[in-house]
Scaffold this motif. Structure first.
Motif, PDB file in Angstrom:
ATOM      1  N   ALA A  13       1.335   6.500  10.319  1.00 59.85           N
ATOM      2  CA  ALA A  13       2.281   6.896   9.275  1.00 59.85           C
ATOM      3  C   ALA A  13       3.398   5.871   9.143  1.00 59.85           C
ATOM      4  O   ALA A  13       3.811   5.509   8.029  1.00 59.85           O
ATOM      5  N   GLN A  14       3.907   5.399  10.284  1.00 61.22           N
ATOM      6  CA  GLN A  14       4.981   4.410  10.239  1.00 61.22           C
ATOM      7  C   GLN A  14       4.492   3.098   9.636  1.00 61.22           C
ATOM      8  O   GLN A  14       5.198   2.470   8.832  1.00 61.22           O
ATOM      9  N   ASP A  15       3.290   2.682   9.993  1.00 66.63           N
ATOM     10  CA  ASP A  15       2.731   1.451   9.428  1.00 66.63           C
ATOM     11  C   ASP A  15       2.521   1.585   7.927  1.00 66.63           C
ATOM     12  O   ASP A  15       2.712   0.619   7.175  1.00 66.63           O
ATOM     13  N   ALA A  16       2.145   2.789   7.486  1.00 69.98           N
ATOM     14  CA  ALA A  16       1.980   3.015   6.051  1.00 69.98           C
ATOM     15  C   ALA A  16       3.328   2.948   5.340  1.00 69.98           C
ATOM     16  O   ALA A  16       3.458   2.346   4.264  1.00 69.98           O
ATOM     17  N   LEU A  17       4.356   3.552   5.948  1.00 66.79           N
ATOM     18  CA  LEU A  17       5.697   3.497   5.364  1.00 66.79           C
ATOM     19  C   LEU A  17       6.220   2.061   5.298  1.00 66.79           C
ATOM     20  O   LEU A  17       6.924   1.683   4.355  1.00 66.79           O
ATOM     21  N   ASP A  18       5.854   1.263   6.303  1.00 68.15           N
ATOM     22  CA  ASP A  18       6.311  -0.126   6.351  1.00 68.15           C
ATOM     23  C   ASP A  18       5.474  -1.053   5.476  1.00 68.15           C
ATOM     24  O   ASP A  18       5.723  -2.264   5.434  1.00 68.15           O
ATOM     25  N   GLY A  19       4.486  -0.490   4.811  1.00 67.14           N
ATOM     26  CA  GLY A  19       3.648  -1.296   3.935  1.00 67.14           C
ATOM     27  C   GLY A  19       2.596  -2.121   4.657  1.00 67.14           C
ATOM     28  O   GLY A  19       1.971  -3.009   4.053  1.00 67.14           O
ATOM     29  N   LYS A  20       2.363  -1.841   5.936  1.00 64.23           N
ATOM     30  CA  LYS A  20       1.375  -2.594   6.702  1.00 64.23           C
ATOM     31  C   LYS A  20      -0.033  -2.023   6.555  1.00 64.23           C
ATOM     32  O   LYS A  20      -1.013  -2.671   6.922  1.00 64.23           O
ATOM     33  N   LEU A  21      -0.124  -0.831   5.988  1.00 60.29           N
ATOM     34  CA  LEU A  21      -1.403  -0.136   5.950  1.00 60.29           C
ATOM     35  C   LEU A  21      -1.473   0.757   4.713  1.00 60.29           C
ATOM     36  O   LEU A  21      -0.514   1.460   4.402  1.00 60.29           O
ATOM     37  N   LYS A  22      -2.602   0.715   4.013  1.00 65.71           N
ATOM     38  CA  LYS A  22      -2.822   1.590   2.865  1.00 65.71           C
ATOM     39  C   LYS A  22      -3.647   2.794   3.311  1.00 65.71           C
ATOM     40  O   LYS A  22      -4.531   2.662   4.172  1.00 65.71           O
ATOM     41  N   PRO A  23      -3.378   3.972   2.744  1.00 65.50           N
ATOM     42  CA  PRO A  23      -4.120   5.170   3.161  1.00 65.50           C
ATOM     43  C   PRO A  23      -5.634   4.996   3.103  1.00 65.50           C
ATOM     44  O   PRO A  23      -6.356   5.473   3.982  1.00 65.50           O
ATOM     45  N   GLU A  24      -6.120   4.298   2.075  1.00 66.22           N
ATOM     46  CA  GLU A  24      -7.573   4.137   1.938  1.00 66.22           C
ATOM     47  C   GLU A  24      -8.158   3.205   3.010  1.00 66.22           C
ATOM     48  O   GLU A  24      -9.383   3.133   3.167  1.00 66.22           O
ATOM     49  N   GLU A  25      -7.302   2.516   3.740  1.00 62.88           N
ATOM     50  CA  GLU A  25      -7.776   1.634   4.813  1.00 62.88           C
ATOM     51  C   GLU A  25      -7.961   2.367   6.133  1.00 62.88           C
ATOM     52  O   GLU A  25      -8.485   1.807   7.101  1.00 62.88           O
ATOM     53  N   ILE A  26      -7.547   3.628   6.168  1.00 61.20           N
ATOM     54  CA  ILE A  26      -7.648   4.409   7.403  1.00 61.20           C
ATOM     55  C   ILE A  26      -9.050   5.007   7.509  1.00 61.20           C
ATOM     56  O   ILE A  26      -9.446   5.859   6.719  1.00 61.20           O
ATOM     57  N   ASP A  27      -9.809   4.522   8.470  1.00 59.08           N
ATOM     58  CA  ASP A  27     -11.123   5.077   8.759  1.00 59.08           C
ATOM     59  C   ASP A  27     -11.248   5.285  10.262  1.00 59.08           C
ATOM     60  O   ASP A  27     -10.273   5.110  11.001  1.00 59.08           O
ATOM     61  N   GLU A  28     -12.417   5.684  10.734  1.00 61.82           N
ATOM     62  CA  GLU A  28     -12.584   5.985  12.153  1.00 61.82           C
ATOM     63  C   GLU A  28     -12.299   4.761  13.021  1.00 61.82           C
ATOM     64  O   GLU A  28     -11.637   4.861  14.064  1.00 61.82           O
ATOM     65  N   ALA A  29     -12.806   3.613  12.607  1.00 66.09           N
ATOM     66  CA  ALA A  29     -12.605   2.402  13.399  1.00 66.09           C
ATOM     67  C   ALA A  29     -11.126   2.029  13.469  1.00 66.09           C
ATOM     68  O   ALA A  29     -10.622   1.638  14.530  1.00 66.09           O
ATOM     69  N   ARG A  30     -10.424   2.165  12.349  1.00 65.42           N
ATOM     70  CA  ARG A  30      -8.997   1.826  12.332  1.00 65.42           C
ATOM     71  C   ARG A  30      -8.209   2.801  13.202  1.00 65.42           C
ATOM     72  O   ARG A  30      -7.326   2.397  13.961  1.00 65.42           O
ATOM     73  N   PHE A  31      -8.525   4.096  13.086  1.00 70.40           N
ATOM     74  CA  PHE A  31      -7.807   5.090  13.888  1.00 70.40           C
ATOM     75  C   PHE A  31      -8.007   4.837  15.383  1.00 70.40           C
ATOM     76  O   PHE A  31      -7.065   4.959  16.181  1.00 70.40           O
ATOM     77  N   SER A  32      -9.224   4.465  15.776  1.00 70.22           N
ATOM     78  CA  SER A  32      -9.518   4.235  17.189  1.00 70.22           C
ATOM     79  C   SER A  32      -8.631   3.142  17.779  1.00 70.22           C
ATOM     80  O   SER A  32      -8.320   3.156  18.979  1.00 70.22           O
ATOM     81  N   LYS A  33      -8.220   2.201  16.950  1.00 71.77           N
ATOM     82  CA  LYS A  33      -7.385   1.103  17.430  1.00 71.77           C
ATOM     83  C   LYS A  33      -5.963   1.566  17.756  1.00 71.77           C
ATOM     84  O   LYS A  33      -5.209   0.847  18.410  1.00 71.77           O
TER      85      LYS A  33
END
Length: 255
Positions: free
Chosen positions: A168-188
């Protein structure tokens, strides 16, 4: 059949059990909930801490057993975020076990190319516990063999909540778009990154639950339970769990 690597203290029965395993189907990552130490001691008229001491001595045996057949990661659930609720005397004893275990066993772990890792929160752990673990991590940092990963002060729900907060913080900071969140990304965002997910989970002492342990990572792990308490869980039973793993078909939801 697997080429069995001998280690100090191995026995004929264990060697035969190990050699019966299929070398091309060894679980890459085995996770263990080391349960039943206190109850094992109480049944023998001993204080609960005696069970934890016996359980500690079993860690090296199972580590070497896993190493001998080619397991790459062995994660041991050593202390959960819920275990702080236990009596202070017992918690204090558990916190001192790394001070006894690592100095006594580190030379053999190094000789067997084992690398120490910790998964959990340092906050709340005594400085002496952290120092003992960190010294072992530093001493084995150059090793390239089995990763012995201690889940210490670890809880999976807290881990996932922290991961969600960071996303959530990375999304607020513009480092991550919601559509980029998948299982592999979450695992990191989890504490276990970059370890692979466990192929096999073993729990001792007859309890049939996973107790807030790697809830995300165990999604497709094979589960194996035994009535034996951790202090009496032998190398042969470890190989038995791996044999059962090899008999199962992992379909991951497919046919």
């Amino acid at each position: 059949m697997i080429p069995f690597k001998k280690w100090f203290g191995s026995n004929t029965e264990g060697e035969e059990a190990a050699r019966s395993l299929a070398a091309d189907n060894i679980p890459n990552h085995v996770a263990v909930i080391m349960d039943g130490n206190g109850r094992w001691a109480q049944k023998r008229g001993l204080p609960r801490v005696a069970g934890h001491h016996s359980g500690m001595k079993n860690v090296k045996k199972i580590t070497m057993a896993a190493n001998s057949i080619g397991v790459n990661v062995l994660t041991l659930y050593a202390f959960s975020t819920e275990n702080w609720k236990r009596p202070k005397e017992e918690v204090d004893y558990l916190m001192k076990l790394p001070l006894e275990f690592f100095p006594k066993e580190i030379d053999e772990l190094v000789a067997n190319n084992v690398r120490i890792r910790m998964t959990g929160w340092q906050e709340g752990l005594p400085e002496y516990t952290l120092k003992a673990v960190q010294d072992a991590i530093d001493r084995t940092a150059g090793n390239t063999g089995l990763i012995l990963n201690f889940a210490l002060n670890y809880g999976s729900r807290k881990e996932m909540l922290r991961g969600i907060q960071q996303i959530a913080q990375d999304a607020l900071d513009g480092k991550l778009k919601p559509e980029e969140i998948d299982e592999a990304r979450f695992s990191k965002y989890l504490l276990t990154d970059p370890l692979p997910e466990p192929d096999l989970l073993i729990r001792t002492s007859g309890e049939l639950r996973i107790s807030n342990f790697m809830l995300w990572q165990l999604a497709y792990s094979e589960l194996w339970f035994t009535e034996l308490a951790w202090p009496e869980f032998t190398e042969e039973r470890f190989y038995e769990a791996v044999q059962e793993y090899q008999r199962r078909a992992r379909r991951y939801g497919g046919l």
